[in-house]
Design a protein around this motif. Structure first.
Motif, PDB file in Angstrom:
ATOM      1  N   VAL A 361       1.030  -1.098  -0.029  1.00 28.92           N
ATOM      2  CA  VAL A 361       0.152  -0.041  -0.137  1.00 28.92           C
ATOM      3  C   VAL A 361       0.973   1.191  -0.117  1.00 28.92           C
ATOM      4  N   MET A 362       1.806   1.329   0.876  1.00 25.82           N
ATOM      5  CA  MET A 362       2.954   2.477   0.790  1.00 25.82           C
ATOM      6  C   MET A 362       3.464   2.590  -0.487  1.00 25.82           C
ATOM      7  N   GLU A 363       4.141   1.398  -0.899  1.00 27.41           N
ATOM      8  CA  GLU A 363       4.761   1.749  -2.278  1.00 27.41           C
ATOM      9  C   GLU A 363       3.585   2.334  -3.650  1.00 27.41           C
ATOM     10  N   GLY A 364       2.464   1.844  -3.395  1.00 29.48           N
ATOM     11  CA  GLY A 364       1.313   2.157  -4.088  1.00 29.48           C
ATOM     12  C   GLY A 364       1.333   3.836  -4.178  1.00 29.48           C
ATOM     13  N   LEU A 365       1.361   4.376  -2.838  1.00 33.13           N
ATOM     14  CA  LEU A 365       0.954   5.752  -2.521  1.00 33.13           C
ATOM     15  C   LEU A 365       2.356   6.478  -2.897  1.00 33.13           C
ATOM     16  N   ARG A 366       3.331   5.930  -2.895  1.00 36.24           N
ATOM     17  CA  ARG A 366       4.687   6.659  -3.249  1.00 36.24           C
ATOM     18  C   ARG A 366       4.727   6.716  -4.708  1.00 36.24           C
ATOM     19  N   ARG A 367       4.625   5.544  -5.424  1.00 34.90           N
ATOM     20  CA  ARG A 367       4.812   5.481  -6.849  1.00 34.90           C
ATOM     21  C   ARG A 367       3.690   6.253  -7.445  1.00 34.90           C
ATOM     22  N   HIS A 368       2.427   5.898  -7.136  1.00 36.64           N
ATOM     23  CA  HIS A 368       1.295   6.489  -7.892  1.00 36.64           C
ATOM     24  C   HIS A 368       0.460   7.494  -6.940  1.00 36.64           C
TER      25      HIS A 368
END
Ligand code: HEM
Length: 507
Positions: A361-368
């Motif tokens: 979830v965090m990587e999703g919010l960072r990348r997109h």
């Protein structure tokens, strides 16, 4: 004194005054050509604007100015400078620029959280939203609502599981239904929710057409009068739909039903956002209660702020889950280890032990990040930053996406690698240092941060537990972006979903 001498002194005074006035050193930026330059800027598409901002960043450095009309727009795309202004000078940089007069009715003269100036009204409304609805102890009270919406979503997806699903509409509807429940305290039927959703969406998408009123409002208000009346009509329609819900809640309040017992309709009564708004008294305005128009604006803000943002993030995350089967397999392994492979849905307490799901979830919010810029800020008093004057009338914004993609912080920043958050967590509030800021940082940070992350973890984990998500044969998942109200997938996610357990096991 001779007349000619008087005139000469007056002229010199004005020249000197304007010389010093104009000598204020704004952050650098391209020369602006009045009117033509502004019209060209206003005609640019949002996608264009982002790439222009990136070019200006590399040309002018961490802070630069773009003029539209006589209005300066100042942009900061640098993490350390953003930290300096939003955290160290947070009290000065937390104001909002006033909306153009022609669109003030949309926010009832800034009587909502996101557009009200930094001051007592904003504090009152924001504190109410956080303490009465978004505080973790309040969010817990709606866990029955999350189970209800998850069940609706999974049932809908099961019906489509033999064909290809385009998930975004179902995701958006799920997020919207949840917020409607938190806002009005009622589990409405699908048709009623859809009617409110479409009224909200029509108005939300139409508001971008009202940007013309930022430029020469005295003229554009007449030239584009039709746009103004259309938006007005959309607001009227919205109010019409809200009115029975508001009336029901007001009646509920007056019948002194004990909020701890079940209500007459058999559902457990849970204090809703609307209930909290009905209890507000505006101390600065003779302790009056909020008007119906203000209630509509505040409820509408609540529904808008949390729907597209969360649904967009969910779609991006699931797109990466589909694109990278190894990520999906790791999640699946963790889900089984923590929650077993029984038939029940994943519980919210179990999410706390799902380190990898949280990392995805965090990587999703960072990348997109769903928002590539924050809502416009302004300063409550003129201030000098890095030797440049930030005037009171400037709109200030921050490059959210750029900060999360900074190669100085993130190795291979454009790759989707949740592992980076397993090894080391991140503080998204940016209080010590900004590494990513999908929710903004500082005093105007998104108050829905905790709720949004919970919704994302809960739905992502349960969607992966329930189905195997596969690419459609011959259709690679395309991560191209398209700016709308949020930055969405240019080609919405399409996937083939295969149930991991039978309908009998679910029942
Ligand atoms: C993934 C989901 C979400 C994202 C990425 C997101 C992002 C943001 C961002 C970037 C801002 C602007 C911050 C600034 O101006 O500096 C903001 C403000 C705001 N958000 Fe969210 N948001 C999300 C979900 C929610 C939810 C679920 C709610 C409430 C139900 C919410 C309510 C608000 C409000 C009321 C503001 C205005 C705050 C203020 O001006 O004081 N958001 N959000």
């Amino acid at each position: 004194m001779e007349l000619w001498l008087f005139i000469l002194i007056t002229i010199s005074f004005f020249i000197t005054f304007f010389f010093f006035k104009n000598k204020k050193k704004l952050p650098p930026g391209p020369l602006s050509v009045p009117i033509i330059g502004s019209l060209l800027w206003l005609r640019r598409s949002p996608a264009d604007i982002e790439s222009v901002l990136r070019d200006l960043h590399s040309k002018y450095g961490p802070i630069f100015t773009v003029h539209v009309g006589s209005h300066p727009f100042i942009f900061i795309l640098d993490r350390s400078l953003a930290h300096k202004v939003l955290i160290e000078h947070g009290a000065v940089f937390s104001d909002r620029p006033p909306p153009p007069p022609a669109t003030r009715f949309l926010s009832m003269n800034q009587h909502n959280v996101s557009s009200s100036p930094y001051g007592p009204l904003w504090r009152l409304l924001r504190r109410n939203l956080i303490s009465e609805i978004l505080h973790p102890s309040r969010v817990k009270l709606f866990s029955h609502g999350r189970e209800w919406v998850l069940d609706l979503l999974l049932s809908k997806l099961h019906l489509q599981s033999s064909s290809v699903v385009t998930a975004m509409d179902s995701f958006r509807f799920a997020m919207f239904s949840l917020l409607v429940l938190m806002c009005f305290g009622e589990k409405l039927g699908e048709d009623a929710i859809k009617a409110i959703e479409s009224a909200q969406r029509d108005l939300l998408l139409y508001t971008s057409k009202l940007n013309v009123f930022s430029f020469a409002p005295a003229i554009t208000k007449h030239l584009f009068r039709h746009r103004w009346t259309t938006a007005f009509e959309m607001r009227r329609r919205q109010k019409e739909l809200y009115t029975p819900l508001m009336t029901a809640r007001k009646e509920h309040k007056n019948t002194s039903i004990n909020p701890d017992v079940d209500d007459p309709h058999g559902d457990r009564y849970v204090y809703s956002y609307l209930d909290s708004l009905l209890d507000i008294k505006l101390a600065e305005e003779n302790c009056r209660v909020l008007t119906d128009d203000e209630l509509v604006v505040l409820c509408s803000e609540f529904l808008n702020a949390g729907t597209d943002t969360t649904a967009t993030a969910l779609e991006w995350i699931m797109a990466n889950v589909v694109k990278y089967p190894n990520v999906q397999a790791k999640m699946r392994e963790e889900i089984e280890r923590v929650a077993g492979d029984g038939s029940e849905v994943i519980k919210e307490e179990e999410l706390q032990r799902m380190v990898y799901v949280k990392a995805v979830v965090m990587e999703g919010l960072r990348r997109h990040p769903p928002a590539h810029l924050v809502l416009p800020h302004s300063v409550s008093e003129e201030i000098v930053v890095e030797g440049y004057v930030i005037p009171k009338n400037a709109s200030i914004n921050f490059g959210v996406a750029e900060m999360g993609w900074d190669g100085k912080v993130w190795e291979k920043p454009m790759e989707f690698r949740p592992e980076r958050f397993v090894e080391e967590g991140v503080d998204v509030t940016g209080s010590r240092e900004i590494k990513m800021m999908p929710f903004g940082v500082g005093r105007r940070i998104c108050p829905g941060l905790g709720l949004a992350v919970l919704h994302l973890e809960y739905f992502v984990a349960n969607l992966v537990r329930e189905f195997e998500w596969r690419e459609v044969e011959g259709e690679e998942v395309d991560l191209a972006e398209k700016p709308e109200f949020t930055v969405v997938m240019k080609h919405p996610l399409r996937a083939r979903i295969i149930p991991r357990r039978s309908a009998a096991a679910r029942a």
